[in-house]
Enzyme design. Structure first.
Site, short mmCIF file in Angstrom:
data_model
loop_
_atom_site.label_atom_id
_atom_site.label_comp_id
_atom_site.label_asym_id
_atom_site.label_seq_id
_atom_site.Cartn_x
_atom_site.Cartn_y
_atom_site.Cartn_z
N LYS A 37 -19.97 -12.46 -113.62
CA LYS A 37 -20.60 -11.68 -113.79
C LYS A 37 -20.66 -10.97 -112.60
CE LYS A 37 -26.49 -11.55 -113.30
NZ LYS A 37 -26.81 -11.92 -113.04
N SER A 114 -31.19 -12.17 -116.00
CA SER A 114 -30.22 -11.38 -115.35
C SER A 114 -28.47 -11.61 -116.27
CB SER A 114 -29.77 -10.67 -114.83
OG SER A 114 -29.46 -11.15 -113.47
N SER A 138 -32.87 -16.48 -113.99
CA SER A 138 -31.29 -15.48 -114.33
C SER A 138 -30.16 -16.06 -114.98
CB SER A 138 -30.92 -14.62 -113.11
OG SER A 138 -31.69 -13.86 -113.68
#
EC number: 6.3.5.7
Length: 459
Positions: A37, A114, A138
């Site tokens: 990420k 997210s 997330s």
């Protein structure tokens, strides 16, 4: 790399890709592909947080989690897209464009957020596993929307050093994959004390964490407060089916109550933005990152034009909210009150679980004589992924409700594992929660249910 070339142009799951990813010849993760990420620092690729203000930023060091995985021979294939700075649940708030769910090639659907890029990359087989961050859901929510496995570990077990903070008392590094065995292997590699992370659980506390007991009859909690209005019939059916299967396997299911859950979401949206408004003071375009030319204008403005130009609307919205929550008018009523709710929520969970909480002063002794549970099972999401076009017809804050089922585990710091449970109408994300530090136990139950789901759908 073939799957990246094939799938990334549609899904936009990866912001950047490695030109020639190295393949190690040795190590526990040799030959295993990883997507990171893009709010986790890497020294060989940009770390942008999907924000214009960090579009060209490259960290001088690797995050601890990246370093540990590199030592085991992992191959990093790219940096995964996300909602800017981890703020969002649809992965529509990115400087580099939204992520499309690869399970819906005919019409763009949300992958969740997210960590939507991480989940989409795993779902499209661009990597064997991905790292994400989970602040209020997330990792688990996008894992549910993309039908993959996603773990939010107990807070403090996995190092946050090198993770660009959103809300430091909530941020955790999570793991997404399709393979429960790989998940456990990666977790064991990352589950180490890190002196560079002030929130890392100390060796003394780690020594108190008990391993999961051998196979025995378990007690699972069906928490009334998770049965919220708006849960789809398909999700309810999956929830009921899992509980029925556990009973058939000889385990016990009991109904219990955690009253403070109903206040968890508003408490989260008081605490997380407040921490973010403090953390984001560092993004001024002076020391690093993008800087608007107007910042050196004749009116003497220093960084307001930079933030106006390079921060997205959702980041600015949460910074304003956080600044207000820390203001004189709101601090006692909103922020302090929310911290009290958080403490009550932690105590409520401790009352429900059988195992003691090693972080509590009384070692988790129950205040009542009611039988406790080993694990809690609840939906991760209240519905299937929806078209991104739906966002055009809703207010920005409407998406905050996507976190309602995942926020309680974040506020309490307990482990929570999303698994995909197959139904006739498609996969449903279900989360397994355990007492603080019982991450391996949660994964053990996850493996049990994944095997049962596979058995039920062999034909």
């Amino acid at each position: 790399m073939e799957n990246i070339i094939k799938s990334n142009p549609y899904s936009n799951a990866l912001i950047s890709t490695a030109e020639n990813p190295q393949v190690a010849q040795s190590g526990a993760l040799a030959g295993i592909a990883l997507a990171v990420k893009d709010n986790i620092c890497t020294n060989e690729m940009h770390t942008t947080c999907a924000s214009g203000i960090l579009e060209t930023f490259t960290s001088p060091f690797d995050a601890t989690v990246v370093d540990l995985l590199k030592q085991e021979g992992v191959s990093i294939v790219g940096k995964a897209n996300l909602d800017e700075f981890g703020m969002g649940s649809d992965n529509a708030n990115s400087w580099f464009g939204p992520v499309f769910n690869p399970l819906y090639p005919d019409e763009p659907h949300t992958p969740g957020g997210s960590s939507g890029g991480s989940a989409a990359a795993v779902a499209a087989d661009m990597c064997h596993f991905a790292l994400g961050t989970d602040t209020g859901g997330s990792v688990r929510y996008p894992a549910a929307q993309c039908s993959v496995i996603g773990l939010k570990p107990s807070y403090g077990l996995i190092s946050r050093h090198g993770v660009i903070a959103y809300a430091q008392s909530l941020d955790t590094v999570g793991i997404l994959t399709k393979d429960i065995d790989l998940l456990e292997k990666v977790f064991n590699i990352l589950n180490k004390y890190d002196p560079l992370d002030p929130t890392s659980l100390t060796p003394h506390k780690r020594a108190k964490l008990k391993p999961p007991k051998p196979h025995r009859k378990l007690t699972f909690g069906l928490v009334k407060e998770y049965n919220i209005k708006g849960i789809s019939e398909n999700v309810k059916m999956a929830w009921s089916q899992i509980m029925d299967e556990l009973i058939k396997m000889g385990h016990e299911v009991v109904t219990c109550s955690i009253p403070a859950i109903k206040n968890a979401l508003p408490a989260y949206y008081a605490i997380a933005p407040a921490e973010a408004s403090s953390n984001f003071a560092r993004f001024d375009g002076i020391r690093y990152g993008s800087r608007a030319p107007e910042d050196r204008g004749e009116h003497g403005t220093l960084y307001a034009p930079t933030r106006q130009e390079y921060f997205g609307n959702e980041v600015k919205r949460r910074m304003w909210l956080g600044t207000w929550n820390l203001s004189t008018d709101a601090f006692n009523h909103d922020y302090i009150r929310s911290q009290k709710i958080r403490r009550i929520l932690q105590e409520d969970f401790d009352e429900v679980f059988n195992r003691p909480n090693v972080l509590s002063g009384n070692e988790g002794q129950k205040a009542n004589d009611e039988p406790g549970v080993d694990f809690i099972i609840a939906p991760t999401s209240n519905c299937a992924p929806y078209p991104l076009s739906k966002l055009n017809d809703s207010a920005p804050v409407d998406t905050y409700l996507n976190d309602v089922l995942t926020v309680p585990a974040s506020l309490t710091g307990i482990p929570s594992l999303n698994i995909p449970w197959k139904t006739k109408q498609g996969n449903v994300g279900m989360q397994i929660m355990g007492q603080y530090g019982d991450d391996l136990g949660v994964m053990k139950v996850g493996r049990l249910l994944l095997d049962k789901c596979k058995e039920l759908h062999q034909d």
